[in-house]
Enzyme design. Structure first.
Site, PDB file in Angstrom:
ATOM      1  N   ASP A 206       0.850  -1.197   0.000  1.00 54.72           N
ATOM      2  CA  ASP A 206       0.000   0.000   0.000  1.00 54.72           C
ATOM      3  C   ASP A 206       0.882   1.242   0.000  1.00 54.72           C
ATOM      4  O   ASP A 206       2.058   1.189   0.352  1.00 54.72           O
ATOM      5  CB  ASP A 206      -0.880   0.025   1.252  1.00 54.72           C
ATOM      6  CG  ASP A 206      -0.051  -0.046   2.519  1.00 54.72           C
ATOM      7  OD1 ASP A 206       0.306  -1.169   2.924  1.00 54.72           O
ATOM      8  OD2 ASP A 206       0.281   1.014   3.078  1.00 54.72           O
ATOM      9  N   ASP A 208       1.452   4.593   2.013  1.00 56.40           N
ATOM     10  CA  ASP A 208       1.141   4.950   3.390  1.00 56.40           C
ATOM     11  C   ASP A 208       0.289   6.231   3.440  1.00 56.40           C
ATOM     12  O   ASP A 208       0.203   6.990   2.465  1.00 56.40           O
ATOM     13  CB  ASP A 208       2.441   5.115   4.176  1.00 56.40           C
ATOM     14  CG  ASP A 208       2.235   4.798   5.647  1.00 56.40           C
ATOM     15  OD1 ASP A 208       1.546   3.809   5.970  1.00 56.40           O
ATOM     16  OD2 ASP A 208       2.758   5.555   6.488  1.00 56.40           O
TER      17      ASP A 208
END
Ligand SMILES: [Zn+2]
Length: 265
Positions: A206, A208
């Site tokens: 992902d 952040d």
């Protein structure tokens, strides 16, 4: 055949071998490790390696990042004969350069953990060199394990289990750190105390919170992204392990300190 190389499976990587394995339940002065250690063999292009595998979070993900028995895990691997450890892990990215699905090999660590026992030496001070936390031989093997492996830069390890606030995340990015994770320490530091070679192999799950304008990091998205890429990550790890000479020379075992409750042999 005694395993000289180990893989510590991170989130989403709980099995490593297709073929038969031997299971080793090893007790340690620090309690039991996360799970029994599986030992199996990997063969590619005529080269066979005996390899140990330990799932960091347990076989059913029963250990959170701050409750993983790090000291027991590393001690048990070394007791079994391991000298070189590849440590895959899920990471958030602090830079658009490293998007989800990227496999990256970090070269530095920043410790933002707060509650973990991070040394074997509870008595007289033992100071271990840690300027370069990762083994150059293992890093190189990981970097060459596929065509698109990225230089990971500095990985900051947060306490968790919560994810970072946007302000924390922006601050980490402003420092020039590129990855954020919850398990890279004290694991790497304990490896150095045990004179083990160690390298992290990070899978970006992902962007952040500080660089993604969305709703912030959610655990289910992290697990889903890891699941999408775990096969690719495993292929890279197998190639890195097979490419690694078990007795390749490097400086990781150079410390003059005695090992905690272990023989040098
Ligand atoms: Zn080394």
């Amino acid at each position: 055949m005694e395993p000289r190389i180990a893989v510590i499976g991170g989130t989403g990587l709980y099995r490593f071998f297709d073929g038969p394995t031997e299971e080793h339940s090893i007790d340690t002065p620090y309690g039991p490790p996360s799970a029994p250690i599986s030992v199996g063999t990997l063969t590619r292009a005529g080269t066979t390696r005996s390899v140990a595998f330990l799932p960091r979070h347990g076989r059913k993900h029963e250990f959170a990042p701050h409750t993983v028995p790090y000291r027991a895990n590393m001690w048990a691997l070394r007791r079994l004969g391991v000298r070189k450890v590849f440590a895959p892990c899920a990471v958030g990215s602090l830079t658009a350069r490293l998007g989800p699905g990227t496999i990256a090999v970090p070269d530095q660590l920043v410790d933002r953990t707060t509650s973990r026992v991070s040394t074997y030496f509870d008595g007289p001070a033992v100071h271990v060199g840690f300027a370069d936390p990762y083994c150059p031989v293992l890093r190189e093997a990981a970097r060459r394990s596929g065509p698109n492996v990225a230089e990971g830069g500095a990985m900051t390890v947060i306490e968790g289990p919560r994810f970072s606030t946007r302000a924390e995340s922006r601050w980490y990015a402003q420092q020039g750190w590129s990855l954020v994770n919850m398990t890279g320490l004290p694991e790497a530091a304990l490896a150095r105390e045990l004179k083990l070679c160690y390298a992290a192999v990070a899978l970006v799950t992902d962007l952040d919170a500080g660089i993604d304008p969305g709703d912030g990091v959610r655990a289910e998205d992290v697990f889903a992204e890891f699941a999408r890429n775990v096969g690719t990550l495993t292929d890279h790890l197998v190639r890195a392990v097979v490419a690694t000479e078990p007795d390749a020379a490097c400086g990781c075992a150079a410390g003059e300190h005695e090992l905690p409750g272990l023989d040098e042999a």
